[in-house]
Design a protein around this motif. Structure first.
Motif, mmCIF file in Angstrom:
data_model
loop_
_atom_site.group_PDB
_atom_site.id
_atom_site.type_symbol
_atom_site.label_atom_id
_atom_site.label_comp_id
_atom_site.label_asym_id
_atom_site.label_seq_id
_atom_site.Cartn_x
_atom_site.Cartn_y
_atom_site.Cartn_z
ATOM 1 N N ALA A 95 0.830 -1.209 0.000
ATOM 2 C CA ALA A 95 0.000 0.000 0.000
ATOM 3 C C ALA A 95 0.862 1.256 0.000
ATOM 4 C CB ALA A 95 -0.922 -0.008 1.219
ATOM 5 N N GLN A 96 2.023 1.171 0.660
ATOM 6 C CA GLN A 96 2.929 2.318 0.726
ATOM 7 C C GLN A 96 3.600 2.577 -0.617
ATOM 8 O OE1 GLN A 96 3.124 4.239 3.279
ATOM 9 N NE2 GLN A 96 5.093 5.302 3.275
ATOM 10 N N TYR A 97 4.020 1.505 -1.295
ATOM 11 C CA TYR A 97 4.735 1.658 -2.570
ATOM 12 C C TYR A 97 3.783 1.921 -3.735
ATOM 13 C CZ TYR A 97 7.712 0.610 -6.580
ATOM 14 O OH TYR A 97 8.386 0.688 -7.764
ATOM 15 N N GLN A 98 2.617 1.285 -3.707
ATOM 16 C CA GLN A 98 1.659 1.394 -4.803
ATOM 17 C C GLN A 98 1.276 2.862 -5.032
ATOM 18 O OE1 GLN A 98 -0.234 -0.857 -6.999
ATOM 19 N NE2 GLN A 98 -0.669 1.169 -7.788
ATOM 20 N N GLU A 103 -5.021 0.316 -6.466
ATOM 21 C CA GLU A 103 -4.692 -0.450 -5.270
ATOM 22 C C GLU A 103 -3.872 -1.677 -5.652
ATOM 23 O OE1 GLU A 103 -8.331 -1.493 -3.401
ATOM 24 O OE2 GLU A 103 -8.822 0.562 -2.800
ATOM 25 N N PRO A 104 -3.086 -2.205 -4.710
ATOM 26 C CA PRO A 104 -2.305 -3.408 -5.013
ATOM 27 C C PRO A 104 -3.217 -4.597 -5.334
ATOM 28 C CG PRO A 104 -1.543 -2.377 -2.975
ATOM 29 C CD PRO A 104 -2.827 -1.704 -3.344
ATOM 30 N N GLU A 124 -7.013 -10.348 -15.326
ATOM 31 C CA GLU A 124 -8.448 -10.115 -15.270
ATOM 32 C C GLU A 124 -8.814 -9.146 -14.141
ATOM 33 O OE1 GLU A 124 -11.380 -13.054 -15.943
ATOM 34 O OE2 GLU A 124 -9.959 -14.525 -16.696
ATOM 35 N N ARG A 125 -8.157 -9.276 -13.009
ATOM 36 C CA ARG A 125 -8.440 -8.355 -11.903
ATOM 37 C C ARG A 125 -8.084 -6.918 -12.276
ATOM 38 N NH1 ARG A 125 -7.151 -10.822 -5.920
ATOM 39 N NH2 ARG A 125 -8.123 -12.869 -6.201
ATOM 40 N N ILE A 126 -6.967 -6.747 -12.952
ATOM 41 C CA ILE A 126 -6.562 -5.413 -13.384
ATOM 42 C C ILE A 126 -7.598 -4.814 -14.319
ATOM 43 C CG2 ILE A 126 -4.872 -4.150 -14.777
ATOM 44 C CD1 ILE A 126 -2.719 -5.988 -13.605
ATOM 45 N N LEU A 127 -8.070 -5.615 -15.271
ATOM 46 C CA LEU A 127 -9.029 -5.099 -16.244
ATOM 47 C C LEU A 127 -10.387 -4.818 -15.612
ATOM 48 C CD1 LEU A 127 -8.077 -7.337 -19.289
ATOM 49 C CD2 LEU A 127 -7.688 -4.885 -19.033
ATOM 50 N N ARG A 128 -10.815 -5.671 -14.674
ATOM 51 C CA ARG A 128 -12.102 -5.412 -14.000
ATOM 52 C C ARG A 128 -12.037 -4.134 -13.172
ATOM 53 N NH1 ARG A 128 -12.198 -11.117 -13.147
ATOM 54 N NH2 ARG A 128 -11.495 -10.847 -10.988
ATOM 55 N N ARG A 129 -10.909 -3.919 -12.504
ATOM 56 C CA ARG A 129 -10.768 -2.699 -11.711
ATOM 57 C C ARG A 129 -10.753 -1.458 -12.594
ATOM 58 N NH1 ARG A 129 -6.448 -3.529 -6.752
ATOM 59 N NH2 ARG A 129 -7.574 -5.189 -5.670
ATOM 60 N N ALA A 130 -10.293 -1.643 -13.829
ATOM 61 C CA ALA A 130 -10.270 -0.520 -14.764
ATOM 62 C C ALA A 130 -11.634 -0.278 -15.397
ATOM 63 C CB ALA A 130 -9.229 -0.785 -15.851
ATOM 64 N N GLY A 131 -12.628 -1.046 -14.977
ATOM 65 C CA GLY A 131 -13.983 -0.858 -15.492
ATOM 66 C C GLY A 131 -14.262 -1.589 -16.778
ATOM 67 N N GLY A 132 -13.455 -2.591 -17.053
ATOM 68 C CA GLY A 132 -13.626 -3.332 -18.294
ATOM 69 C C GLY A 132 -14.888 -4.171 -18.310
ATOM 70 N N VAL A 179 -2.186 -0.564 -17.877
ATOM 71 C CA VAL A 179 -3.595 -0.304 -17.586
ATOM 72 C C VAL A 179 -3.809 -0.077 -16.094
ATOM 73 C CG1 VAL A 179 -5.929 -1.291 -17.644
ATOM 74 C CG2 VAL A 179 -4.354 -1.665 -19.566
ATOM 75 N N HIS A 180 -3.016 -0.764 -15.270
ATOM 76 C CA HIS A 180 -3.248 -0.745 -13.821
ATOM 77 C C HIS A 180 -2.896 0.593 -13.178
ATOM 78 C CE1 HIS A 180 -2.386 -1.604 -9.522
ATOM 79 N NE2 HIS A 180 -3.419 -2.422 -9.647
ATOM 80 N N SER A 181 -1.638 0.998 -13.246
ATOM 81 C CA SER A 181 -1.225 2.198 -12.517
ATOM 82 C C SER A 181 0.196 2.586 -12.878
ATOM 83 C CB SER A 181 -1.313 1.949 -11.003
ATOM 84 O OG SER A 181 -0.440 0.909 -10.618
ATOM 85 N N GLU A 182 0.631 3.667 -12.282
ATOM 86 C CA GLU A 182 1.994 4.142 -12.518
ATOM 87 C C GLU A 182 3.025 3.239 -11.848
ATOM 88 O OE1 GLU A 182 4.724 8.129 -11.606
ATOM 89 O OE2 GLU A 182 2.537 8.201 -11.394
ATOM 90 N N ARG A 183 2.696 2.789 -10.602
ATOM 91 C CA ARG A 183 3.589 1.886 -9.860
ATOM 92 C C ARG A 183 2.772 0.713 -9.339
ATOM 93 N NH1 ARG A 183 6.081 6.242 -6.803
ATOM 94 N NH2 ARG A 183 5.136 5.348 -4.930
ATOM 95 N N PRO A 184 2.579 -0.332 -10.143
ATOM 96 C CA PRO A 184 1.744 -1.470 -9.735
ATOM 97 C C PRO A 184 2.491 -2.452 -8.835
ATOM 98 C CG PRO A 184 2.492 -1.769 -11.980
ATOM 99 C CD PRO A 184 3.003 -0.430 -11.545
ATOM 100 N N VAL A 185 1.756 -3.023 -7.869
ATOM 101 C CA VAL A 185 2.306 -4.015 -6.951
ATOM 102 C C VAL A 185 1.366 -5.216 -6.911
ATOM 103 C CG1 VAL A 185 3.115 -4.509 -4.623
ATOM 104 C CG2 VAL A 185 3.305 -2.191 -5.536
#
Length: 485
Positions: A95-98, A103-104, A124-132, A179-185
């Protein structure tokens, strides 16, 4: 026979107390919803702590792991005993690095966890969180997973092909992290649960290939000690991608800090001996500190009287609550060790948990057994069956605790004949709880007496001059054991 002894000594949940009736009177005029809200802000028994503010005593580890994540191509493996706080440290540092734009991702492992399926699940989790929005496309015999995302007012289609090779796994991950974030964990929790050696090896290869391709994603693994080597397997070149951290038990003052922080949140006073007992029983495993403190506060909340100071009766109720809450898996090996056996088996089992040390010589466990026997029956009991066993007889019981007929509660340390440790330290905590419930105060705040170990033992274990211990010395001069104040 042991059942009779336990029944005679046990503090029953409701004995002498009205603290656990169904009728709830609030602490400081709190209703139950507000009580639970405050409780959950301070304690976390069933799920990892995810805030660094609640992660007592892990500042140094947090700093080291966070620095390792900033290394290019670096990943982290946190290992140690169950209940020591690996998942909490991993969740907090993730959570600190992300970066704040997401979210991680957390993936729990099981015995049948498959590497390719895990990478697919992460995608799949990344895409669902992105609203896919997911559709299925069937092309010949291939099942392609099509996601349609709305990104900056533009619709984008992403197709996940079947992941069946290391190349395709890295390809998919490289596309997903953008797709996920700038710093994904990504946290891979309980890695040791994976039974297949070949599946574990694929994760090791994957980390190296991610580094070689410069894919912008960080992985944090957690697992018991042996899984560290299982992860590397025969692919030791992946070691340079991993920062490995063995998480040790909490020092004494931090155990008390967790309890005091939660108790003070309700503006309650408490006898310091109660907090001392929580720290002692926990043996440095945060899980037990959280468990006992949470049940202590529930027993206060359920008291019919308005409570401003936590008393011993609330602690007794907390012990009983804690035993009920964790007995499902741990009761079985405990019963195997003592059921339908003489009371010496019961006292011997309690004696194994009678020290701050987690690795103990058999003769020190025998001294604990004699002390407990004297506590129950006096210095010179008249009845022959209440006199302590001779050392040779006691050693036979300890050896039986190694076998399946007695629950395999103990194991020898690297095959050494007279050095014992618990096969699982959560069971050690359960044994300490059962002893406390029966009114036996174990010496969990004291290490065993010094003994000069062999050269092999000195190189294997940390500790003071000539004292065998698996408990590393506290690097901070500000942190002391209770007996040192």
């Amino acid at each position: 026979m042991h059942q009779t002894i336990e029944q005679e000594m046990v503090h029953t949940w409701s004995a002498g107390s009205k603290s656990i009736k169904d009728k709830s009177v609030t602490i400081r005029n709190l209703d139950q919803d507000r009580f639970v809200e405050i409780l959950q802000s301070k304690l976390s028994v069933r799920s990892p702590v995810k805030s660094i503010e609640r992660l007592f005593g892990r500042d140094r580890e947090l700093e080291l792991v966070e620095e390792a994540l900033f290394d290019q191509g670096g990943h982290v493996f946190i290992y140690g005993d169950r209940g020591v706080g690996k998942s909490s440290l991993a969740a907090s540092v993730a959570a600190q690095y992300q970066s704040s734009d997401n979210e991680p991702i957390q993936i729990p492992c099981g015995k049948d966890t498959c590497f390719y399926k895990t990478i697919e699940e992460i995608a799949e989790r990344i895409l669902r969180r992105a609203g896919g929005r997911r559709d299925l496309e069937y092309t010949h015999t291939l099942n392609l997973k099509l996601y349609k995302l709305q990104i900056k007012d533009k619709e984008r289609s992403i197709t996940i092909s079947p992941i069946d090779s290391m190349f395709s796994a890295v390809d998919v991950m490289e596309e997903m992290v953008g797709v996920h974030s700038e710093r994904p964990v990504v946290v891979i929790d309980e890695f040791d649960q994976i039974e297949s050696v070949s599946e574990r090896a694929k994760f090791a290869h994957f980390l190296k290939d991610l580094g070689d391709r410069g894919v912008n994603v960080k992985f944090i693994f957690t697992g018991i000690a042996s899984s560290l080597y299982q992860l590397l397997g025969d692919h030791e070149s992946s070691f340079r991608q991993l920062f490995t951290l063995k998480l040790e038990r909490l020092y004494w003052s931090y155990r008390e800090d967790i309890a005091y922080s939660a108790i003070k949140a309700f503006d309650l006073e408490v006898d310091e001996e109660i907090v001392h007992s929580i720290a002692r029983i926990s043996n440095g495993f945060p899980y037990f500190v959280h468990l006992l403190t949470q049940n202590l506060l529930w027993s206060v909340f359920k008291d019919e009287q308005e409570v401003s100071r936590i008393e011993r009766v609330h602690f007794d109720a907390a012990i009983a609550r804690s035993i009920i809450g964790i007995s499902g898996r741990l009761q079985r090996p405990y019963d195997s060790a003592v059921l339908h056996k003489g009371h010496d088996y019961l006292l011997a089992l309690w004696a194994t948990a009678d020290s701050e040390d987690t690795v103990r010589y058999g003769d020190n466990i025998f001294k604990s057994y004699v002390r407990i026997n004297q506590q129950l029956f006096g210095l010179d009991p008249v009845e022959a069956d209440k006199k302590p066993l001779e050392p040779a007889q006691f050693r036979k019981i300890l050896k039986k605790f190694l076998g399946k007929d007695c629950g395999e509660v103990l194991e020898l340390v690297e095959g050494r004949e007279h050095m014992y440790s618990y096969r699982e330290n959560l069971l050690r905590g359960f044994v300490a709880l059962k002893a406390q419930e029966a009114g036996i105060e174990l010496q969990g705040d004291l290490p065993d007496e010094p003994r000069i170990p062999t050269a092999m033992a000195r190189s294997r274990f940390s500790g003071g001059q000539g004292r065998l211990s698996a408990y590393a010395a506290d690097p901070s001069k500000q942190v002391k054991f209770r007996s040192e104040h």
